[in-house]
Design a protein around this motif. Structure first.
Motif, PDB file in Angstrom:
ATOM      1  N   ASP A   1       0.832  -1.204   0.000  1.00  0.00           N
ATOM      2  CA  ASP A   1       0.000   0.000   0.000  1.00  0.00           C
ATOM      3  C   ASP A   1       0.865   1.252   0.000  1.00  0.00           C
ATOM      4  OD1 ASP A   1      -2.400  -1.392  -0.021  1.00  0.00           O
ATOM      5  OD2 ASP A   1      -2.513  -1.504   2.162  1.00  0.00           O
ATOM      6  N   GLU A   2       1.972   1.211   0.746  1.00  0.00           N
ATOM      7  CA  GLU A   2       2.874   2.364   0.735  1.00  0.00           C
ATOM      8  C   GLU A   2       3.569   2.481  -0.619  1.00  0.00           C
ATOM      9  OE1 GLU A   2       5.962   4.728   3.614  1.00  0.00           O
ATOM     10  OE2 GLU A   2       5.425   2.667   4.119  1.00  0.00           O
ATOM     11  N   LEU A   3       3.916   1.355  -1.214  1.00  0.00           N
ATOM     12  CA  LEU A   3       4.492   1.394  -2.554  1.00  0.00           C
ATOM     13  C   LEU A   3       3.513   2.007  -3.532  1.00  0.00           C
ATOM     14  CD1 LEU A   3       6.791   0.591  -4.501  1.00  0.00           C
ATOM     15  CD2 LEU A   3       5.633  -1.619  -4.775  1.00  0.00           C
ATOM     16  N   ARG A   4       2.254   1.620  -3.425  1.00  0.00           N
ATOM     17  CA  ARG A   4       1.220   2.177  -4.297  1.00  0.00           C
ATOM     18  C   ARG A   4       1.122   3.694  -4.133  1.00  0.00           C
ATOM     19  NH1 ARG A   4      -3.484   0.662  -6.953  1.00  0.00           N
ATOM     20  NH2 ARG A   4      -3.081  -1.530  -6.558  1.00  0.00           N
ATOM     21  N   ARG A   5       1.191   4.157  -2.898  1.00  0.00           N
ATOM     22  CA  ARG A   5       1.127   5.607  -2.652  1.00  0.00           C
ATOM     23  C   ARG A   5       2.296   6.333  -3.306  1.00  0.00           C
ATOM     24  NH1 ARG A   5       3.583   8.943   0.611  1.00  0.00           N
ATOM     25  NH2 ARG A   5       4.604   7.316   1.830  1.00  0.00           N
ATOM     26  N   LEU A   6       3.475   5.747  -3.249  1.00  0.00           N
ATOM     27  CA  LEU A   6       4.656   6.373  -3.837  1.00  0.00           C
ATOM     28  C   LEU A   6       4.584   6.369  -5.358  1.00  0.00           C
ATOM     29  CD1 LEU A   6       7.398   4.907  -1.470  1.00  0.00           C
ATOM     30  CD2 LEU A   6       6.441   7.223  -1.443  1.00  0.00           C
ATOM     31  N   VAL A   7       4.055   5.296  -5.917  1.00  0.00           N
ATOM     32  CA  VAL A   7       3.862   5.230  -7.363  1.00  0.00           C
ATOM     33  C   VAL A   7       2.863   6.291  -7.802  1.00  0.00           C
ATOM     34  CG1 VAL A   7       2.893   3.800  -9.217  1.00  0.00           C
ATOM     35  CG2 VAL A   7       4.535   2.818  -7.604  1.00  0.00           C
ATOM     36  N   GLU A   8       1.818   6.462  -7.024  1.00  0.00           N
ATOM     37  CA  GLU A   8       0.806   7.477  -7.339  1.00  0.00           C
ATOM     38  C   GLU A   8       1.409   8.874  -7.282  1.00  0.00           C
ATOM     39  OE1 GLU A   8      -2.434   7.618  -4.581  1.00  0.00           O
ATOM     40  OE2 GLU A   8      -3.790   8.426  -6.093  1.00  0.00           O
ATOM     41  N   ALA A   9       2.224   9.137  -6.267  1.00  0.00           N
ATOM     42  CA  ALA A   9       2.861  10.448  -6.150  1.00  0.00           C
ATOM     43  C   ALA A   9       3.814  10.702  -7.310  1.00  0.00           C
ATOM     44  CB  ALA A   9       3.622  10.535  -4.821  1.00  0.00           C
ATOM     45  N   TYR A  10       4.503   9.672  -7.738  1.00  0.00           N
ATOM     46  CA  TYR A  10       5.398   9.800  -8.890  1.00  0.00           C
ATOM     47  C   TYR A  10       4.634  10.241 -10.135  1.00  0.00           C
ATOM     48  CZ  TYR A  10       8.381   8.339 -12.790  1.00  0.00           C
ATOM     49  OH  TYR A  10       9.108   8.305 -13.964  1.00  0.00           O
ATOM     50  N   GLY A  11       3.425   9.712 -10.303  1.00  0.00           N
ATOM     51  CA  GLY A  11       2.629  10.045 -11.471  1.00  0.00           C
ATOM     52  C   GLY A  11       2.271  11.512 -11.556  1.00  0.00           C
ATOM     53  N   GLY A  12       2.370  12.233 -10.439  1.00  0.00           N
ATOM     54  CA  GLY A  12       2.052  13.653 -10.443  1.00  0.00           C
ATOM     55  C   GLY A  12       3.253  14.555 -10.632  1.00  0.00           C
ATOM     56  N   ARG A  13       4.431  13.970 -10.801  1.00  0.00           N
ATOM     57  CA  ARG A  13       5.636  14.777 -10.962  1.00  0.00           C
ATOM     58  C   ARG A  13       5.881  15.119 -12.432  1.00  0.00           C
ATOM     59  NH1 ARG A  13      10.311  12.580  -6.823  1.00  0.00           N
ATOM     60  NH2 ARG A  13       9.012  12.405  -4.962  1.00  0.00           N
ATOM     61  N   GLU A  14       6.485  16.267 -12.648  1.00  0.00           N
ATOM     62  CA  GLU A  14       6.853  16.681 -14.000  1.00  0.00           C
ATOM     63  C   GLU A  14       8.349  16.450 -14.165  1.00  0.00           C
ATOM     64  OE1 GLU A  14       6.428  20.536 -16.981  1.00  0.00           O
ATOM     65  OE2 GLU A  14       6.316  20.804 -14.812  1.00  0.00           O
ATOM     66  N   ARG A  15       8.706  15.530 -15.047  1.00  0.00           N
ATOM     67  CA  ARG A  15      10.111  15.184 -15.255  1.00  0.00           C
ATOM     68  C   ARG A  15      10.597  15.865 -16.522  1.00  0.00           C
ATOM     69  NH1 ARG A  15      11.521   9.330 -15.156  1.00  0.00           N
ATOM     70  NH2 ARG A  15      13.318   9.996 -13.953  1.00  0.00           N
ATOM     71  N   ARG A  16      11.578  16.784 -16.383  1.00  0.00           N
ATOM     72  CA  ARG A  16      12.026  17.589 -17.525  1.00  0.00           C
ATOM     73  C   ARG A  16      13.415  17.208 -18.022  1.00  0.00           C
ATOM     74  NH1 ARG A  16       9.726  21.390 -13.971  1.00  0.00           N
ATOM     75  NH2 ARG A  16      11.783  22.153 -13.341  1.00  0.00           N
ATOM     76  N   PHE A  17      14.184  16.462 -17.254  1.00  0.00           N
ATOM     77  CA  PHE A  17      15.526  16.036 -17.680  1.00  0.00           C
ATOM     78  C   PHE A  17      16.385  17.214 -18.143  1.00  0.00           C
ATOM     79  CE2 PHE A  17      12.667  12.453 -18.279  1.00  0.00           C
ATOM     80  CZ  PHE A  17      13.317  11.458 -17.568  1.00  0.00           C
TER      81      PHE A  17
END
Length: 254
Positions: A233-249
């Motif tokens: 469940d904590e892994l799922r939360r972290l994956v969800e938070a990742y989905g909201g990040r903007e990755r610009r490299f």
């Protein structure tokens, strides 16, 4: 402004799990906190390491539903030899038993297993089990589980540089062709994509010589949870938070 995380598709009733497509493809985890977890319970540190090993199974099983194709875990570092002889010996015994116990389960669950790190220092029986697990799961097409065992990021780059230098000396590689695209072909992880997300448990906020080259553009999450308490469940939360990040490299938004 903080972005709203993209929702994860959850399952109800008998509906088959659906993959979460907005998350990381490759997650790397620094599994920290086993010793402290055991100490809190007034048990030996090895008790915590055994609990941590059991936690790996739950995390591996959670990967397909979350759309995670690659999982890399930091099991034993090149610096961990500095620990007591009793703890090191116990860990080596745990690794041998873990591989023997889980090998058939990995095949059944379609998990491909790889190991990275400097193998020669490990004992012959453990190396043999590692080779066997890799060969037995080579056909598996599900989750790719990579176990970093006697691994250090600086050590990996040094070993890769030695192999690259040997190819240059032998005339197989032109020095002018050595660049940041060439070196990764000599790393232990040359068949893997770079990690998208690196997680460290136990509240420590450092990377501890883990995947130094590969994680140059990874997102990081440092969580307080001790590894034996880390849940899917904590892994799922972290994956969800990742989905909201903007990755610009290094680029800027258009």
């Amino acid at each position: 402004m903080t972005q709203t995380p993209r929702p994860i598709t959850r399952t109800t009733g008998m509906t088959a799990p659906r993959e979460f497509t907005g998350g990381p493809r490759h997650i790397a985890i620094i599994m920290d906190g086993n010793g402290r977890w055991a100490t809190q319970r007034r048990r030996p540190r090895l008790f915590g390491h055994h609990a941590g090993a059991r936690r790996v199974r739950e995390v591996v099983e959670a990967c397909p539903e979350l759309g995670v194709k690659y999982l890399t875990i930091f099991a034993f570092s090149t610096e961990n030899w500095k620990r007591t002889q009793v703890e090191v010996a116990g860990l080596m015994s745990l690794f041998r038993r873990y591989i023997m116990k889980e090998m058939q389960a990995f095949v059944k669950e379609n998990v491909r297993v790889r190991f990275i790190g400097d193998r020669p220092r490990l004992d012959a029986k453990l190396r043999g089990l590692m080779d066997e697990a890799e060969a037995l799961t080579a056909h598996c097409t599900g989750t790719n589980l990579t176990i970093a065992l006697n691994y250090g990021g600086r050590d990996e780059v040094a070993r890769a540089t030695q192999r690259l230098a040997q190819d240059v000396a032998a005339g197989r590689l032109d020095p002018a062709d050595v660049n940041e695209e060439t070196l990764p072909r000599y790393l232990d992880t040359h068949v893997l994509p770079d990690p998208d997300l690196v997680i460290r448990t136990s509240g420590e906020a450092r990377i501890s010589n883990f995947l130094l080259w590969q994680s140059a553009y990874a997102e990081y999450e440092f969580v307080d949870t001790l590894w034996p308490d880390f849940s899917k469940d904590e892994l799922r939360r972290l994956v969800e938070a990742y989905g909201g990040r903007e990755r610009r490299f290094g680029a800027v938004p258009v």
